[in-house]
Design a protein around this motif. Structure first.
Motif, PDB file in Angstrom:
ATOM      1  N   GLU A 232       1.124   6.743  -6.849  1.00 29.98           N
ATOM      2  CA  GLU A 232       0.055   7.688  -7.109  1.00 29.98           C
ATOM      3  C   GLU A 232       0.532   9.135  -6.944  1.00 29.98           C
ATOM      4  O   GLU A 232       0.202  10.010  -7.746  1.00 29.98           O
ATOM      5  CB  GLU A 232      -1.132   7.408  -6.177  1.00 29.98           C
TER       6      GLU A 232
ATOM      7  N   SER B  12       0.829  -1.215   0.000  1.00 25.47           N
ATOM      8  CA  SER B  12       0.000   0.000   0.000  1.00 25.47           C
ATOM      9  C   SER B  12       0.857   1.257   0.000  1.00 25.47           C
ATOM     10  O   SER B  12       0.527   2.246  -0.654  1.00 25.47           O
ATOM     11  CB  SER B  12      -0.932  -0.001   1.221  1.00 25.47           C
TER      12      SER B  12
ATOM     13  N   SER C 153       0.796   4.067  -2.887  1.00 27.49           N
ATOM     14  CA  SER C 153       0.595   5.491  -2.586  1.00 27.49           C
ATOM     15  C   SER C 153       1.717   6.347  -3.173  1.00 27.49           C
ATOM     16  O   SER C 153       1.475   7.437  -3.702  1.00 27.49           O
ATOM     17  CB  SER C 153       0.528   5.699  -1.074  1.00 27.49           C
TER      18      SER C 153
END
Length: 298
Positions: free
Chosen positions: A293, A286, A290
């Motif tokens: 992104e 995760s 992130s």
């Protein structure tokens, strides 16, 4: 201007999510209490019971049950089966996921169906399949006897059964991840003159490393805990073809509860380590998502 629009859209998305989940406090607490009660009844209490029963007769008895020759043999065989099946499934999973996610070819849907086959077939049936193929009365039974090679009731059969029940995990973890990533980076590498191996090692594997580790951990957990398929092909030969789950069953059936729970507690401890590694890899995945992104937005 574009950053302001992005911030506004993010704010509105957060507001929409908060409205969608704004339930009364008593509903949230009821759901949380129900979940905790379920976990306590079906997970925490049985887990505590395993360790309690394992140590009921003292730590010396616990250690003696683990260092007993049959238990040591079962532990070694479990580790051998996992050590062979996990790398095989890793290679197959990466190759199958790469082919399915990055290429279009005839029979693609058939390959996906075959990967899901162990989820649909009972492990006991999988074990019986190997008995029918490699057993004494099986298709290759006479040839194996003539060449003095044993598959059923021996380590090769246990490894084959373990590989069968575990091979979907790596592939199924990687296929959606690689499909979501697309193939633009690989195509860019190809345009720049990179070979297939260079693309695999420099582009594909770094992008899927956390998903790959997650699949490997799940594969290893299933390999060490498999019972049904291994039970059929092992023959339950003490000190030779019993894995840890089979050894626990034999000890329990002999009313040797202290030893049975001792070996079971070792399996439970390995499961807890696997769960911790799984949670860590999920967190790392995760974090990596992130970071990607944020990089894409900037």
């Amino acid at each position: 201007m574009s950053s302001t629009i992005s911030q506004l859209s993010s704010y509105h998305a957060k507001v929409a999510r908060s409205r969608a989940t704004s339930e009364p406090a008593w509903v949230r607490w009821t759901l949380i209490a129900s979940a905790l009660a379920f976990l306590t009844l079906f997970l925490f209490i049985p887990l505590a019971a395993v360790f309690t029963e394992a140590l009921r007769k003292g730590f010396d008895t616990y250690i003696a049950a683990l260092v007993e020759p049959d238990a040591v043999s079962a532990i070694k065989l479990t580790l051998i089966a996992a050590a062979i099946s996990v790398p095989l499934n890793l290679v197959f999973g990466v190759a199958a996921a790469w082919a399915i996610a990055k290429f279009d070819f005839k029979g693609k849907s058939i390959l996906i169906t075959l990967i899901d086959l162990p989820f649909a077939v009972s492990p006991v049936i999988a074990g019986l399949i190997y008995v029918l193929i490699f057993g004494l009365q099986g298709w290759f039974g006479e040839w194996l006897i003539d060449h003095d090679f044993k598959v059923i009731f021996a380590i090769p059969g246990i490894v084959l059964a373990t590989v069968f029940v575990t091979f979907p995990f790596v592939a199924r973890e990687l296929i959606p991840l690689m499909q979501a990533q697309g193939k633009e980076e690989e195509e860019a590498g190809l345009v720049l003159g990179a070979s297939g191996w260079q693309i695999l090692w420099k582009i594909t594997l770094p992008n899927i490393k956390w998903g790959l580790l997650y699949g490997v951990i799940l594969t290893n957990a299933r390999a060490m805990g498999e019972f049904g398929a291994v039970s059929v092909v092992s023959g339950h030969i003490r000190g030779l073809t019993n894995t840890m789950p089979l050894h626990v069953e034999i000890l329990y059936n002999e009313y040797n509860y202290a030893a049975a729970f001792a070996v079971a507690s070792l399996l439970a401890f390995l499961a807890l380590i696997t769960l911790a590694l799984k949670s860590y890899i999920e967190w790392q995945g995760s974090q990596a998502a992130s970071a990607r992104e944020k990089t894409a937005h900037t």
